[in-house]
Design a protein around this motif. Structure first.
Motif, PDB file in Angstrom:
ATOM      1  N   THR A  75       7.934  -5.131  -0.897  1.00  0.00           N
ATOM      2  CA  THR A  75       6.801  -4.296  -1.294  1.00  0.00           C
ATOM      3  C   THR A  75       6.736  -4.146  -2.807  1.00  0.00           C
ATOM      4  O   THR A  75       5.657  -4.227  -3.416  1.00  0.00           O
ATOM      5  CB  THR A  75       6.889  -2.913  -0.628  1.00  0.00           C
ATOM      6  N   LYS A  76       7.885  -3.935  -3.444  1.00  0.00           N
ATOM      7  CA  LYS A  76       7.924  -3.806  -4.902  1.00  0.00           C
ATOM      8  C   LYS A  76       7.381  -5.061  -5.572  1.00  0.00           C
ATOM      9  O   LYS A  76       6.619  -4.991  -6.543  1.00  0.00           O
ATOM     10  CB  LYS A  76       9.368  -3.563  -5.366  1.00  0.00           C
ATOM     11  N   GLU A  77       7.798  -6.215  -5.058  1.00  0.00           N
ATOM     12  CA  GLU A  77       7.350  -7.478  -5.646  1.00  0.00           C
ATOM     13  C   GLU A  77       5.843  -7.664  -5.454  1.00  0.00           C
ATOM     14  O   GLU A  77       5.139  -8.114  -6.363  1.00  0.00           O
ATOM     15  CB  GLU A  77       8.105  -8.651  -5.003  1.00  0.00           C
ATOM     16  N   LEU A  78       5.347  -7.317  -4.277  1.00  0.00           N
ATOM     17  CA  LEU A  78       3.913  -7.476  -4.005  1.00  0.00           C
ATOM     18  C   LEU A  78       3.076  -6.502  -4.828  1.00  0.00           C
ATOM     19  O   LEU A  78       1.950  -6.823  -5.231  1.00  0.00           O
ATOM     20  CB  LEU A  78       3.639  -7.276  -2.505  1.00  0.00           C
ATOM     21  N   LEU A  79       3.616  -5.325  -5.105  1.00  0.00           N
ATOM     22  CA  LEU A  79       2.889  -4.344  -5.908  1.00  0.00           C
ATOM     23  C   LEU A  79       2.759  -4.793  -7.365  1.00  0.00           C
ATOM     24  O   LEU A  79       1.864  -4.336  -8.082  1.00  0.00           O
ATOM     25  CB  LEU A  79       3.591  -2.979  -5.854  1.00  0.00           C
ATOM     26  N   LYS A  80       3.630  -5.685  -7.790  1.00  0.00           N
ATOM     27  CA  LYS A  80       3.568  -6.199  -9.163  1.00  0.00           C
ATOM     28  C   LYS A  80       2.423  -7.197  -9.334  1.00  0.00           C
ATOM     29  O   LYS A  80       1.969  -7.434 -10.454  1.00  0.00           O
ATOM     30  CB  LYS A  80       4.886  -6.881  -9.535  1.00  0.00           C
ATOM     31  N   GLU A  81       1.977  -7.771  -8.220  1.00  0.00           N
ATOM     32  CA  GLU A  81       0.908  -8.755  -8.281  1.00  0.00           C
ATOM     33  C   GLU A  81      -0.443  -8.033  -8.317  1.00  0.00           C
ATOM     34  O   GLU A  81      -0.899  -7.498  -7.314  1.00  0.00           O
ATOM     35  CB  GLU A  81       0.987  -9.703  -7.077  1.00  0.00           C
ATOM     36  N   TRP A  87      -5.048  -2.572   0.561  1.00  0.00           N
ATOM     37  CA  TRP A  87      -5.323  -2.396   1.991  1.00  0.00           C
ATOM     38  C   TRP A  87      -4.634  -3.494   2.787  1.00  0.00           C
ATOM     39  O   TRP A  87      -4.010  -3.235   3.826  1.00  0.00           O
ATOM     40  CB  TRP A  87      -6.820  -2.407   2.252  1.00  0.00           C
ATOM     41  N   ASP A  88      -4.689  -4.708   2.288  1.00  0.00           N
ATOM     42  CA  ASP A  88      -4.026  -5.833   2.941  1.00  0.00           C
ATOM     43  C   ASP A  88      -2.507  -5.608   2.967  1.00  0.00           C
ATOM     44  O   ASP A  88      -1.850  -5.886   3.969  1.00  0.00           O
ATOM     45  CB  ASP A  88      -4.352  -7.132   2.199  1.00  0.00           C
ATOM     46  N   LEU A  89      -1.965  -5.091   1.870  1.00  0.00           N
ATOM     47  CA  LEU A  89      -0.529  -4.816   1.801  1.00  0.00           C
ATOM     48  C   LEU A  89      -0.134  -3.708   2.773  1.00  0.00           C
ATOM     49  O   LEU A  89       0.916  -3.778   3.418  1.00  0.00           O
ATOM     50  CB  LEU A  89      -0.156  -4.427   0.369  1.00  0.00           C
ATOM     51  N   LEU A  90      -0.990  -2.711   2.899  1.00  0.00           N
ATOM     52  CA  LEU A  90      -0.727  -1.625   3.839  1.00  0.00           C
ATOM     53  C   LEU A  90      -0.701  -2.143   5.275  1.00  0.00           C
ATOM     54  O   LEU A  90       0.176  -1.787   6.068  1.00  0.00           O
ATOM     55  CB  LEU A  90      -1.797  -0.539   3.678  1.00  0.00           C
ATOM     56  N   LYS A 138       8.378   6.931   0.777  1.00  0.00           N
ATOM     57  CA  LYS A 138       8.147   6.388  -0.563  1.00  0.00           C
ATOM     58  C   LYS A 138       7.477   5.015  -0.491  1.00  0.00           C
ATOM     59  O   LYS A 138       6.593   4.705  -1.303  1.00  0.00           O
ATOM     60  CB  LYS A 138       9.465   6.280  -1.325  1.00  0.00           C
ATOM     61  N   LEU A 139       7.887   4.212   0.470  1.00  0.00           N
ATOM     62  CA  LEU A 139       7.312   2.873   0.608  1.00  0.00           C
ATOM     63  C   LEU A 139       5.798   2.947   0.794  1.00  0.00           C
ATOM     64  O   LEU A 139       5.034   2.273   0.093  1.00  0.00           O
ATOM     65  CB  LEU A 139       7.969   2.157   1.791  1.00  0.00           C
ATOM     66  N   TYR A 140       5.347   3.789   1.724  1.00  0.00           N
ATOM     67  CA  TYR A 140       3.910   3.915   1.982  1.00  0.00           C
ATOM     68  C   TYR A 140       3.199   4.680   0.866  1.00  0.00           C
ATOM     69  O   TYR A 140       2.052   4.370   0.521  1.00  0.00           O
ATOM     70  CB  TYR A 140       3.664   4.590   3.333  1.00  0.00           C
TER      71      TYR A 140
END
Length: 205
Positions: A75-81, A87-90, A138-140
């Motif tokens: 999740t951390k890595e995807l949030l950097k992009e 919404w797709d990440l959720l 925290k993740l969500y």
């Protein structure tokens, strides 16, 4: 003098034990599983197993940690992009690669419930459960907050409260899945309705 075992070999043996243990817990549940079951499934000696894990609780916590740590790191890595849809990440975190509600539940979910419910009066287990819950929140929260900051999500509702609502929904499904037949639970239908409401709440177009 005994031969030196490489760090990579140690990691591989530990991973093999965890992989075997996961299948044993899925088949037997947490309470009915014994270290002997894991020894047999992983094809290791008693000493070989206890070299890595001091007891069943220690072993199960390692399984939980591996799964959660991997999800948090991903999740951390995807949030950097920056170009990612939040919404797709959720949906990815909620339903996996398909990003679609279905009738499948994490096969370890019933064992997870056993682990925490049977240990609810144990001080160590309660402390660990609280820490794990907070990591899940925290993740969500991080995903929702990032979506709100980018303008993709509405900021009408607090990201932390929304994250807690998601975790509560997932835990509720896990409990139902542990005691009800799939056709009675109607997990897919519930999940679809939850997603639609979440979409409205977040103002996703």
């Amino acid at each position: 003098m005994s031969p030196k075992v490489s760090e990579e070999h140690i990691k591989q043996r530990r991973a093999k034990i965890l992989e075997a243990a996961i299948q044993v817990f899925i088949e037997n549940g947490y309470e009915r599983t014994t270290m002997k079951h894991v020894m047999d499934a992983a094809n290791v000696s008693r000493g070989g197993l206890y070299q890595y894990f001091s007891n069943k609780e220690d072993l199960y916590e390692a399984i939980l940690e591996e799964n959660l740590s991997r999800r948090i790191l991903e999740t951390k890595e995807l949030l950097k992009e920056k170009n990612n849809s939040y919404w797709d990440l959720l949906l990815l975190r909620l339903f996996g690669e398909d990003r679609e509600p279905d009738d499948k539940m994490d096969p370890l979910a019933p064992s997870n419930l056993e682990f925490f419910i049977t240990g609810r009066n144990d001080k160590r287990r309660r402390k660990y459960g609280k820490e794990r819950y907070n990591y899940g929140i925290k993740l969500y929260t991080d995903i929702i907050r990032a979506g709100q900051e980018s303008g993709e999500f509405s900021n009408v509702h607090d990201s932390n409260i929304l994250a807690r609502t998601i975790v509560t929904f997932i835990d509720g499904l896990a409990l139902g899945h542990a005691i009800l037949p799939t056709e009675d639970l109607k997990m897919k239908e519930q999940s679809m309705l939850f997603v639609e409401n979440l979409k409205i709440t977040l103002g996703v177009k």
